[in-house]
Motif scaffolding. Structure first.
Motif, PDB file in Angstrom:
ATOM      1  N   ALA A 120       0.831  -1.216   0.000  1.00  0.00           N
ATOM      2  CA  ALA A 120       0.000   0.000   0.000  1.00  0.00           C
ATOM      3  C   ALA A 120       0.862   1.262   0.000  1.00  0.00           C
ATOM      4  O   ALA A 120       0.517   2.266  -0.634  1.00  0.00           O
ATOM      5  CB  ALA A 120      -0.927  -0.012   1.214  1.00  0.00           C
ATOM      6  N   ASN A 121       2.009   1.181   0.697  1.00  0.00           N
ATOM      7  CA  ASN A 121       2.876   2.361   0.790  1.00  0.00           C
ATOM      8  C   ASN A 121       3.421   2.768  -0.571  1.00  0.00           C
ATOM      9  O   ASN A 121       3.462   3.950  -0.914  1.00  0.00           O
ATOM     10  CB  ASN A 121       4.046   2.087   1.745  1.00  0.00           C
ATOM     11  N   ILE A 122       3.873   1.794  -1.360  1.00  0.00           N
ATOM     12  CA  ILE A 122       4.434   2.089  -2.681  1.00  0.00           C
ATOM     13  C   ILE A 122       3.354   2.634  -3.611  1.00  0.00           C
ATOM     14  O   ILE A 122       3.556   3.621  -4.326  1.00  0.00           O
ATOM     15  CB  ILE A 122       5.099   0.833  -3.293  1.00  0.00           C
ATOM     16  N   ILE A 128      -7.028  -3.898  -0.375  1.00  0.00           N
ATOM     17  CA  ILE A 128      -7.780  -4.935   0.351  1.00  0.00           C
ATOM     18  C   ILE A 128      -7.236  -6.281  -0.104  1.00  0.00           C
ATOM     19  O   ILE A 128      -7.133  -6.548  -1.311  1.00  0.00           O
ATOM     20  CB  ILE A 128      -9.290  -4.814   0.094  1.00  0.00           C
ATOM     21  N   CYS A 129      -6.852  -7.124   0.855  1.00  0.00           N
ATOM     22  CA  CYS A 129      -6.085  -8.319   0.502  1.00  0.00           C
ATOM     23  C   CYS A 129      -6.187  -9.382   1.607  1.00  0.00           C
ATOM     24  O   CYS A 129      -6.961  -9.234   2.549  1.00  0.00           O
ATOM     25  CB  CYS A 129      -4.618  -7.937   0.268  1.00  0.00           C
ATOM     26  N   SER A 347     -14.304 -11.418   4.894  1.00  0.00           N
ATOM     27  CA  SER A 347     -12.900 -11.771   5.088  1.00  0.00           C
ATOM     28  C   SER A 347     -11.963 -10.808   4.373  1.00  0.00           C
ATOM     29  O   SER A 347     -12.337 -10.162   3.402  1.00  0.00           O
ATOM     30  CB  SER A 347     -12.680 -13.196   4.577  1.00  0.00           C
ATOM     31  N   GLY A 348     -10.732 -10.761   4.855  1.00  0.00           N
ATOM     32  CA  GLY A 348      -9.711  -9.914   4.242  1.00  0.00           C
ATOM     33  C   GLY A 348      -9.236  -8.839   5.197  1.00  0.00           C
ATOM     34  O   GLY A 348      -9.805  -8.625   6.265  1.00  0.00           O
ATOM     35  N   LYS A 349      -8.152  -8.177   4.812  1.00  0.00           N
ATOM     36  CA  LYS A 349      -7.666  -7.052   5.623  1.00  0.00           C
ATOM     37  C   LYS A 349      -7.518  -5.829   4.736  1.00  0.00           C
ATOM     38  O   LYS A 349      -7.338  -5.944   3.514  1.00  0.00           O
ATOM     39  CB  LYS A 349      -6.359  -7.413   6.322  1.00  0.00           C
ATOM     40  N   ILE A 350      -7.614  -4.674   5.351  1.00  0.00           N
ATOM     41  CA  ILE A 350      -7.548  -3.413   4.609  1.00  0.00           C
ATOM     42  C   ILE A 350      -6.275  -2.673   5.037  1.00  0.00           C
ATOM     43  O   ILE A 350      -6.051  -2.428   6.220  1.00  0.00           O
ATOM     44  CB  ILE A 350      -8.791  -2.538   4.888  1.00  0.00           C
ATOM     45  N   LEU A 351      -5.433  -2.383   4.027  1.00  0.00           N
ATOM     46  CA  LEU A 351      -4.207  -1.629   4.280  1.00  0.00           C
ATOM     47  C   LEU A 351      -4.357  -0.203   3.757  1.00  0.00           C
ATOM     48  O   LEU A 351      -4.802   0.001   2.634  1.00  0.00           O
ATOM     49  CB  LEU A 351      -3.028  -2.286   3.552  1.00  0.00           C
ATOM     50  N   PHE A 352      -4.015   0.728   4.585  1.00  0.00           N
ATOM     51  CA  PHE A 352      -3.996   2.138   4.157  1.00  0.00           C
ATOM     52  C   PHE A 352      -2.542   2.571   4.040  1.00  0.00           C
ATOM     53  O   PHE A 352      -1.724   2.188   4.857  1.00  0.00           O
ATOM     54  CB  PHE A 352      -4.740   3.023   5.158  1.00  0.00           C
TER      55      PHE A 352
END
Length: 355
Positions: A120-122, A128-129, A347-352
């Motif tokens: 997510a940073n790049i 969402i993954c 299901s899944g995780k969210i990266l900001f």
């Protein structure tokens, strides 16, 4: 915020190691889910990445963590190039399957690489993954995850069959979505085609010239996995433990091996496709294997339907885009009837991105 339309870049990498499938799609909801694919590409893996990804099951957890970071950087770069090339703007998020490094749900283990924060940073995008981990924590198989997309996007078909690294199927039964892995497909066919320095057996032409070896075929059909009830799933570890040693024990030509294994695939799938009044949507790289498709048409009662190339090649990426949308809405994207988990869940995780 719940919206009626989502602008998504969706990403899929499968066990057959064809490459990274990336699509730009818009999902809309008007009581039913609809989609439109605007751009789609498969970005081929370099030999270095192919070799690395094919050996993940032999790596330690510490090694996997390092590979995870590097693969997350690699994915982010490929996706950014895709976004730049197609001049895509105003993306709601990137939804990514990652790549399966370790999948042993019976031991409570699953590891998808490509879900690291650096991803997510790049990109400087919401990501969402990592859709499998929570399901395994809920005592599910963590797979297959595509059936929710079959249910919501492709409900006109009785059976949705994907022929990728493995054959997996989903269908409605007693008002529940049923889905599971049937047998290996390209993960085995490509392995033996590679012995002739080929990426795959084009259209099944090599298999069509081989001889059917009935003793091997019988042994393959007797593998214990086929007697297990659903839900059930397969991984590379199982193939390396049971399939390759069994085939290699016979020391056959590549052509005879491909012929016999293609017959095995057709037999196992035809056991599932029942009813002359049914239809079956086939997607995945195996849809181009004319020899396999002809075998399926001969052996199964169901009407076999091959869609356009975009759906054949990118349906799984499309569905992982939808999984991301459902996660973003905190709606169910993982079905207990499919995975065996203790409950339906989002299901899944969210990266900001870190600014």
């Amino acid at each position: 915020m719940i919206k009626a339309e989502y602008n998504v870049v969706a990403v899929m990498s499968g066990t057959s190691l064809d490459g990274v499938d990336i699509i730009h799609t818009v999902f809309s909801y008007d009581g039913d889910w609809n989609f439109k694919i605007f751009n789609a590409e498969t970005r081929k893996y370099s030999n270095k990445w192919k070799n690395l990804l094919s050996s993940l099951v032999n790596r330690s957890l510490e090694e996997l963590k390092e590979i995870d970071i590097n693969y997350s950087k690699y994915l982010a770069t490929e996706i950014q190039n895709f976004i730049d090339n197609h001049k895509i703007i105003n993306i709601d998020f990137v939804s990514s399957h990652g790549h399966t490094a370790l999948h042993q749900p019976d031991k409570g283990l699953t590891y998808q690489i490509g879900n690291n924060q650096v991803f997510a940073n790049i990109l400087q995008q919401k990501v969402i993954c990592d859709f499998r981990v929570q399901d395994v924590e809920y005592n599910g198989q963590g797979a297959p995850l595509v059936p929710i997309g079959d249910k919501l996007l492709f409900h006109d078909y009785n059976y949705c069959l994907n022929l990728g690294g493995f054959a997996n199927i989903s269908f409605e039964e007693n008002n529940e979505r049923i889905a599971y892995d049937i047998c290996p497909v390209n993960i085995v066919l490509n392995h033996y085609a590679s012995k002739l320095n080929l990426e795959y057996d084009n259209h099944g032409n090599l298999a069509s010239t081989g001889k059917l070896r009935s003793e091997l075929l019988e042994k393959l059909n007797q593998l214990e996995f086929y007697k297990k009830p659903a839900p059930k799933s397969l991984g590379l570890e199982w193939v390396k433990m049971y399939v390759f040693p069994l085939i290699d024990n016979y020391n056959l030509s590549v052509e005879d091996t491909l012929r016999t294994f293609t017959e095995h695939i057709a037999i196992q799938i035809s056991k599932v496709l029942k009813g002359k009044m049914t239809n079956t949507l086939i997607t995945g790289g195996g849809a181009y294997n004319d020899f396999l498709i002809d075998g399926l048409k001969l052996k199964s009662e169901s009407k076999i339907l091959i869609p356009n190339n975009e759906i054949i090649e990118f349906k799984e990426a499309l569905v992982f885009g939808l999984l991301g949308v459902l996660k973003d809405r905190n709606e169910i994207n993982c079905l207990k009837s499919v995975t065996g988990a203790i409950k339906d869940h989002s299901s899944g995780k969210i990266l900001f991105p870190n600014l």
